[in-house]
Design a protein around this motif. Structure first.
Motif, PDB file in Angstrom:
ATOM      1  N   ARG A 245       0.845  -1.202   0.000  1.00  0.00           N
ATOM      2  CA  ARG A 245       0.000   0.000   0.000  1.00  0.00           C
ATOM      3  C   ARG A 245       0.877   1.249   0.000  1.00  0.00           C
ATOM      4  O   ARG A 245       0.629   2.196  -0.749  1.00  0.00           O
ATOM      5  CB  ARG A 245      -0.927  -0.010   1.216  1.00  0.00           C
ATOM      6  N   ARG A 246       1.926   1.238   0.827  1.00  0.00           N
ATOM      7  CA  ARG A 246       2.847   2.371   0.862  1.00  0.00           C
ATOM      8  C   ARG A 246       3.548   2.548  -0.484  1.00  0.00           C
ATOM      9  O   ARG A 246       3.692   3.660  -0.978  1.00  0.00           O
ATOM     10  CB  ARG A 246       3.890   2.177   1.966  1.00  0.00           C
ATOM     11  N   ARG A 247       3.968   1.456  -1.086  1.00  0.00           N
ATOM     12  CA  ARG A 247       4.642   1.537  -2.381  1.00  0.00           C
ATOM     13  C   ARG A 247       3.713   2.105  -3.455  1.00  0.00           C
ATOM     14  O   ARG A 247       4.132   2.929  -4.264  1.00  0.00           O
ATOM     15  CB  ARG A 247       5.137   0.158  -2.807  1.00  0.00           C
ATOM     16  N   PHE A 248       2.453   1.668  -3.470  1.00  0.00           N
ATOM     17  CA  PHE A 248       1.515   2.182  -4.454  1.00  0.00           C
ATOM     18  C   PHE A 248       1.182   3.647  -4.203  1.00  0.00           C
ATOM     19  O   PHE A 248       1.052   4.425  -5.147  1.00  0.00           O
ATOM     20  CB  PHE A 248       0.235   1.338  -4.472  1.00  0.00           C
ATOM     21  N   ILE A 249       1.056   4.024  -2.942  1.00  0.00           N
ATOM     22  CA  ILE A 249       0.791   5.434  -2.628  1.00  0.00           C
ATOM     23  C   ILE A 249       1.965   6.304  -3.055  1.00  0.00           C
ATOM     24  O   ILE A 249       1.783   7.364  -3.654  1.00  0.00           O
ATOM     25  CB  ILE A 249       0.473   5.605  -1.127  1.00  0.00           C
ATOM     26  N   THR A 250       3.185   5.854  -2.785  1.00  0.00           N
ATOM     27  CA  THR A 250       4.366   6.625  -3.168  1.00  0.00           C
ATOM     28  C   THR A 250       4.494   6.711  -4.686  1.00  0.00           C
ATOM     29  O   THR A 250       4.775   7.788  -5.229  1.00  0.00           O
ATOM     30  CB  THR A 250       5.633   5.984  -2.561  1.00  0.00           C
ATOM     31  N   ALA A 251       4.271   5.599  -5.387  1.00  0.00           N
ATOM     32  CA  ALA A 251       4.372   5.607  -6.850  1.00  0.00           C
ATOM     33  C   ALA A 251       3.278   6.474  -7.469  1.00  0.00           C
ATOM     34  O   ALA A 251       3.528   7.220  -8.421  1.00  0.00           O
ATOM     35  CB  ALA A 251       4.288   4.181  -7.385  1.00  0.00           C
TER      36      ALA A 251
END
Length: 183
Positions: free
Chosen positions: A133-139
């Motif tokens: 979730r963090r990776r998708f939010i950052t991307a």
């Protein structure tokens, strides 16, 4: 010196090509539409920029807080040296950088491939696991930030710059879609 001349000549060629392309019949009408609705374009692109910055920085801060490894005094001095290295003259780069007093800092790192990102999307892990979730939010934040910044340059720039910015964004989008497709 030769590298600077090559870069400068490529910039002039890009601006010249942008100026020529911007005069091809359908483009001037499109640019007039953008100029006529400039405030609306600025609101949309500015909002995308701000939202992208907030999402990206939120993801980065979450990464740093989740890993939470404090830096040692020597590592803090290394960070100080690497940050100042590009800003200082060549003679100062060989000197040592000492941080007097208490030095603190945090470190966080993360890496993943487009294939892993695609698999996380297909399996739904991005909804269940906080790491994804963090990776998708950052991307998503980084993509919105890039679109917003390029959109502002597209909105405010003269026609040749609009063409160059549009070509750069189109190239980036095609490469990203191709990367996801082949992953």
């Amino acid at each position: 010196m030769m590298q600077w001349i090559k870069m400068l000549s490529m910039a002039f060629v890009a601006i010249f090509v942008g100026a020529v392309i911007s005069e091809i019949p359908p483009f001037p009408g499109w640019f007039e539409m953008v100029i006529a609705n400039q405030m609306a374009w600025l609101i949309v692109t500015g909002s995308a920029t701000v939202l992208g910055f907030v999402l990206m920085m939120g993801g980065i801060l979450d990464l740093i807080m989740a890993q939470d490894r404090p830096l040692t005094h020597e590592e803090a001095e290394d960070v100080e040296r690497s940050v100042r290295m590009a800003a200082q003259p060549v003679t100062w780069r060989a000197t040592s950088y000492r941080v007097f007093g208490h030095a603190t800092g945090r470190e966080g790192s993360d890496e993943f491939t487009l294939r892993e990102l695609k698999q996380a999307w297909r399996s739904g892990n991005w909804r269940r696991e906080t790491v994804w979730r963090r990776r998708f939010i950052t991307a998503t934040g980084a993509a919105l930030l890039a679109i917003g910044v390029f959109g502002i340059a597209f909105t405010l720039g003269p026609p040749p710059i609009k063409v160059i910015v549009s070509a750069a964004m189109l190239y980036a989008c095609v490469r990203l879609v191709r990367g996801f497709w082949l992953a």
